[in-house]
Write a protein that holds these residues in place. Sequence first.
Motif, PDB file in Angstrom:
ATOM      1  N   UNK A  77     122.197  11.433  36.459  1.00 28.11           N
ATOM      2  CA  UNK A  77     122.865  12.459  35.529  1.00 28.11           C
ATOM      3  C   UNK A  77     121.979  13.272  35.022  1.00 28.11           C
ATOM      4  N   UNK A  78     120.758  13.400  35.482  1.00 31.01           N
ATOM      5  CA  UNK A  78     120.091  14.214  34.536  1.00 31.01           C
ATOM      6  C   UNK A  78     120.373  15.944  34.824  1.00 31.01           C
ATOM      7  N   UNK A  79     120.431  16.826  33.867  1.00 31.24           N
ATOM      8  CA  UNK A  79     120.854  18.016  33.929  1.00 31.24           C
ATOM      9  C   UNK A  79     119.828  18.885  34.460  1.00 31.24           C
ATOM     10  N   UNK A  80     120.038  19.986  35.523  1.00 31.32           N
ATOM     11  CA  UNK A  80     119.156  20.424  36.137  1.00 31.32           C
ATOM     12  C   UNK A  80     119.535  21.835  35.932  1.00 31.32           C
ATOM     13  N   UNK A 137     128.605   8.620  29.005  1.00 31.88           N
ATOM     14  CA  UNK A 137     128.678   8.640  30.532  1.00 31.88           C
ATOM     15  C   UNK A 137     127.674   7.532  30.909  1.00 31.88           C
ATOM     16  N   UNK A 138     127.315   6.717  30.070  1.00 26.89           N
ATOM     17  CA  UNK A 138     126.464   5.515  30.270  1.00 26.89           C
ATOM     18  C   UNK A 138     127.112   4.603  31.339  1.00 26.89           C
ATOM     19  N   UNK A 139     126.146   4.590  32.495  1.00 28.52           N
ATOM     20  CA  UNK A 139     126.625   3.749  33.660  1.00 28.52           C
ATOM     21  C   UNK A 139     125.645   2.721  33.934  1.00 28.52           C
ATOM     22  N   UNK A 140     126.082   1.229  33.800  1.00 28.76           N
ATOM     23  CA  UNK A 140     125.312   0.403  34.325  1.00 28.76           C
ATOM     24  C   UNK A 140     124.667   0.538  35.722  1.00 28.76           C
ATOM     25  N   UNK A 141     123.371   0.340  35.953  1.00 26.77           N
ATOM     26  CA  UNK A 141     122.770   0.434  37.104  1.00 26.77           C
ATOM     27  C   UNK A 141     123.405  -0.229  38.373  1.00 26.77           C
ATOM     28  N   UNK A 142     123.716  -1.439  38.002  1.00 27.51           N
ATOM     29  CA  UNK A 142     124.559  -2.487  39.211  1.00 27.51           C
ATOM     30  C   UNK A 142     125.775  -1.614  39.415  1.00 27.51           C
ATOM     31  N   UNK A 143     126.513  -1.398  38.225  1.00 30.47           N
ATOM     32  CA  UNK A 143     127.853  -0.459  38.523  1.00 30.47           C
ATOM     33  C   UNK A 143     127.809   0.680  39.115  1.00 30.47           C
ATOM     34  N   UNK A 144     126.691   1.331  38.982  1.00 29.09           N
ATOM     35  CA  UNK A 144     126.509   2.590  39.744  1.00 29.09           C
ATOM     36  C   UNK A 144     126.279   2.129  41.387  1.00 29.09           C
ATOM     37  N   UNK A 145     125.583   1.284  41.521  1.00 32.58           N
ATOM     38  CA  UNK A 145     125.148   1.025  43.057  1.00 32.58           C
ATOM     39  C   UNK A 145     126.395   0.543  43.467  1.00 32.58           C
ATOM     40  N   UNK A 146     127.170  -0.357  42.717  1.00 30.10           N
ATOM     41  CA  UNK A 146     128.665  -0.973  43.352  1.00 30.10           C
ATOM     42  C   UNK A 146     129.572   0.367  43.805  1.00 30.10           C
TER      43      UNK A 146
END
Length: 253
Positions: A77-80, A137-146
């Motif tokens: 989610x890092x803005x570039x 926009x905080x998303x848990x790591x495992x939730x993102x992987x899922x």
Amino acid sequence: MRIVLVATTHPGNIGAAARAMLTMGLSRLVLVAPRSFPDEQATSRAAGAESVLDGARVVATLEEALADCAWVVAASARTRHLGDEPLQPTEAARRLIDAAQSAEVALVFGSERTGLTNEELERCHAQTLVPANPAYASLNLAAAVQLYAWELRKAAVDAPRVSPKEGHPWYAPPSHEQTENFYAHLERVLLATGFLDPANPRLLMRRLRQLFNRARPDLNELNILRGILTSFENPKLRTRRTPPSDPSSKPPT
């Protein structure tokens, strides 16, 4: 197809990610410098997906994790300010599955607190972003992987058949190591010619990385590019071929 977790701080998230992966048919997990692994909390959170943990590969650097990969997508989610717009999860999964039919691919996740650094993002070909609630926009790591594991599962079910062209070695995508060698070669030549000023490099190499990542040259094309760079380093003086004379142009004897 591998899932790469970088600098995971909580071992429970590794176990939960393993569970999310196995649920969707993924089993190849690579851990880059995890804070604690193996760990009882990882085993507990895996909830039956111990086979993924048992087969997990632990490496020291992201470069080692991606050395043989031809297509790498970073979930961040890092803005570039540079580069293309991040891919939607569905599009990222489709491209990963397409590329995985003929080469090694990886989906990379950063640490829970800081995500992936700019340097780590530069080692990836594309970035993907979950269009979550911008106010939270905080998303848990495992939730993102899922979430991405589900998108990969859907994309795999609908994946097209491999083209015969993709089986030819000329059209094989270069590995991550081969691509990094090209970038090192390119930077060396640009420094030697004076095009790249080491005292004021700005963002030249980052922009060039994004250009070639977007173009996705195959192995043959990458070798051509490296051949061109070598010709700058060691130019060859070729003798011009003299065209054959035209007998009709000779004066009569």
